[in-house]
Design an enzyme around this catalytic site. Structure first.
Site, short mmCIF file in Angstrom:
data_model
loop_
_atom_site.label_atom_id
_atom_site.label_comp_id
_atom_site.label_asym_id
_atom_site.label_seq_id
_atom_site.Cartn_x
_atom_site.Cartn_y
_atom_site.Cartn_z
N ARG A 1 32.14 13.83 -28.14
CA ARG A 1 32.23 15.00 -29.04
C ARG A 1 33.69 15.27 -29.39
O ARG A 1 34.08 16.40 -29.65
CB ARG A 1 31.58 16.21 -28.41
CG ARG A 1 32.42 16.76 -27.33
CD ARG A 1 32.05 17.90 -26.63
NE ARG A 1 32.45 17.54 -25.25
CZ ARG A 1 32.43 18.34 -24.25
NH1 ARG A 1 31.99 19.55 -24.40
NH2 ARG A 1 32.82 17.96 -23.06
N ASP B 1 37.36 10.39 -15.33
CA ASP B 1 37.49 10.39 -16.79
C ASP B 1 38.17 11.65 -17.30
O ASP B 1 38.49 11.74 -18.49
CB ASP B 1 36.11 10.24 -17.46
CG ASP B 1 35.11 11.26 -16.96
OD1 ASP B 1 34.85 11.28 -15.74
OD2 ASP B 1 34.61 12.06 -17.76
P1 AMP Z 1 32.96 16.19 -19.85
O1 AMP Z 1 32.41 16.23 -18.46
O2 AMP Z 1 32.80 17.45 -20.62
O3 AMP Z 1 34.35 15.69 -19.86
O4 AMP Z 1 32.07 15.12 -20.65
C1 AMP Z 1 31.58 13.95 -20.06
C2 AMP Z 1 31.06 13.01 -21.13
O5 AMP Z 1 30.01 13.61 -21.90
C3 AMP Z 1 32.11 12.58 -22.15
O6 AMP Z 1 31.87 11.23 -22.46
C4 AMP Z 1 31.83 13.48 -23.32
O7 AMP Z 1 32.28 12.91 -24.52
C5 AMP Z 1 30.31 13.58 -23.29
N1 AMP Z 1 29.81 14.80 -23.94
C6 AMP Z 1 29.93 16.05 -23.49
N2 AMP Z 1 29.36 16.94 -24.34
C7 AMP Z 1 28.86 16.23 -25.36
C8 AMP Z 1 28.16 16.56 -26.57
N3 AMP Z 1 27.85 17.83 -26.88
N4 AMP Z 1 27.81 15.56 -27.38
C9 AMP Z 1 28.11 14.29 -27.07
N5 AMP Z 1 28.76 13.91 -25.97
C10 AMP Z 1 29.14 14.85 -25.11
MG MG Z 2 35.82 14.79 -20.22
#
Ligand code: AMP
Ligand code: MG
Length: 485
Positions: A88, A247
């Protein structure tokens, strides 16, 4: 104008996917960070609010940008996920300022990418306001962090447990290369791209070790120092990142990926804010061992790039990790000591002072931020004031503490002032952020603007904003912060 020079987009195709941002129906600017914009561009940008809303919602492409979604992997809560990537977010490109500093410009919430899996690639307003406030506060509190350049409403609902206003955040970071980016290529045994990534990262962030035969271990040491410096800074501010997955850990040592993070109110070593962190993996005090665990994952990625065979290389990398651990523990202790007014070299007895003070806060459920500020008041008082609970334990601590700080031969007033440089008055308290978000969801951004102004001077008392200095009343308590998705 921004001067773009998109080096990441010139890396091999395995590093990213080229994608355009989604169009949105009616972008409206919430906030433009003109001070940050001035640091990024060569001359003052002459855009109208409508143009800014267009550019920073993704509706219009900035000249010179080359939008890509980055590939990465990562250990999430301890389990390896081979394909994550910008699901996103979209890297618009790198801008180079007049001091030749390079920054990533990234949209967050700008629609689906090949890495979105089941997600919609969008962001509700709440997480955008939260990241804006907390990342800017982190910067003004003095820690390395991604920053926020713009927040824009899209005019389109985003569906979570209910329909919420959609928004896009523009964030700025010195790069978005994560430990997980190294894991992406290492886990595929793609050693050629892994080497390309290492060379690129060294060129970009650590040019002083370029071309060294033992560059991989030197790189581990550099990343380790910066991440240790960062996490010890979080500890000193009572900050809990909440999702220290590999990540979400930048190899440039900046705080990135603000999700269910929070600054602590009542002190507890085990404090967790994120409801997704059921096991408390990323609790306040676990952040120190976790940063080392994450760096061990980076070390594993670097193993195939070491000039030695693995039997020889493993102990070299382990040694480096051990020295990072020592550095981390030393820095965390020194920072806690500065908060307590101990500015000369901390000695062994000072460990006990820090420990006793934190145990006291924890046992009495005291507010972390306020308590340090209150303590500073006591340096120069001959009698203990009324708010001071009269228990012998605290009195015993204070007598010992005052003896220690006065040993430095400094004027009490100076000790107090110097303590206050390490102990903020204002932090972005979670319950206040929730109030900002609630008002924002109703279309009212006045609290958001007030709070972001206030947090530009977090170490200074500011008249009329007392409510921001207080922990939440019982009815204001926010038990969890939710993932930024
Ligand atoms: P985060 O834990 O928020 O850093 O996200 C972990 C993974 O989920 C990353 O690869 C983000 O890009 C993906 N991600 C989180 N929210 C969304 C969303 N609304 N749509 C698509 N991918 C998402
Ligand atoms: Mg992230």
């Amino acid at each position: 104008m921004f001067r773009f020079d998109n080096t990441y987009a010139r890396l091999p195709e395995a590093f990213y996917a080229r994608v355009a941002a989604a169009r949105v129906p009616s972008p409206r600017l919430i906030k433009w960070n003109s001070e940050l914009a001035d640091e990024l561009s060569r001359e003052r940008l002459q855009y109208t609010e409508e143009e800014l809303a267009d550019y920073f919602s993704g509706n219009r492409e900035l000249q010179g940008s080359d939008p890509i979604a980055l590939a990465y992997a990562g250990h999430q809560f301890g389990s390896f996920v081979p394909s994550l990537g910008d699901g996103r977010a979209l890297l618009l490109g790198e801008v180079v300022n007049s001091r030749e500093q390079r920054f990533d410009l990234q949209l967050k919430g700008s629609g689906r990418t090949p890495f979105s899996r089941g997600g919609d690639g969008k962001a509700p307003l709440g997480p955008v306001l939260r990241e804006y406030l907390v990342s800017e506060a982190m910067h003004h509190l003095g820690l390395p962090t991604s920053r926020s350049l713009a927040a824009v409403l899209t005019g389109e609902p985003v569906y979570r447990d209910r329909a919420l206003p959609g928004a896009v955040l523009t964030r700025v970071a010195s790069s978005h290369i994560r430990i997980g980016t190294f894991e992406y290529f290492a886990s595929r045994q793609d050693h050629e791209n892994l080497k390309t990534l290492l060379d690129y990262t060294i060129q970009r962030h650590y040019p002083e070790i370029r071309g060294e035969p033992d560059a991989p271990v030197l790189f581990l040491g550099k990343v380790g120092r910066l991440q240790a410096e960062l996490v010890s800074g979080w500890m000193a501010l009572g900050f809990i990142h909440g999702v220290m997955n590999t990540d979400n850990m930048s190899v440039a040592g900046e705080t990135i990926d603000y999700g269910p993070c929070a600054f602590m109110d009542e002190f507890s070593h085990d404090r967790v804010y994120s409801f997704i962190d059921q096991g408390g993996r990323y609790a306040y005090s676990s952040q120190m061992p976790i940063v080392l665990w994450n760096l061990s994952r980076l070390a594993e990625c670097l193993l195939p790039l070491m000039p030695q065979d693995s039997k020889e290389a493993v102990p070299i990398l382990e040694n480096e990790l051990a020295s990072t651990q020592e550095f981390l523990e030393r820095r965390a202790h020194e920072k806690m000591c500065s908060k307590l007014g101990i500015f000369d070299s901390p000695g062994p007895q000072d460990k006990k002072l820090v420990k006793d003070w934190l145990s006291y806060l924890e046992r009495e459920n005291l507010d972390f931020t306020q308590s340090f500020r209150n303590l500073a008041e006591l340096v120069s008082l001959s009698n203990y004031p009324g708010w001071f609970s009269p228990g012998n334990e605290l009195k015993e601590f204070c007598d010992r503490w005052r003896r220690r700080v006065m040993q430095q031969g400094l004027d009490p007033e100076e000790i107090k002032n110097r303590m206050n440089e390490h102990n903020p008055v204002f932090i972005p308290r979670n319950h206040k952020i929730e109030q900002v978000i609630e008002a924002g969801n109703q279309g009212d951004f006045s609290l958001f603007h007030e709070m972001s102004e206030l947090l530009k001077n977090p170490y200074q008392e500011q008249e009329g904003f007392n409510s921001y200095t207080l922990p939440p009343r019982p009815e204001e308590m926010v038990a969890n912060t939710f993932c930024g998705t």
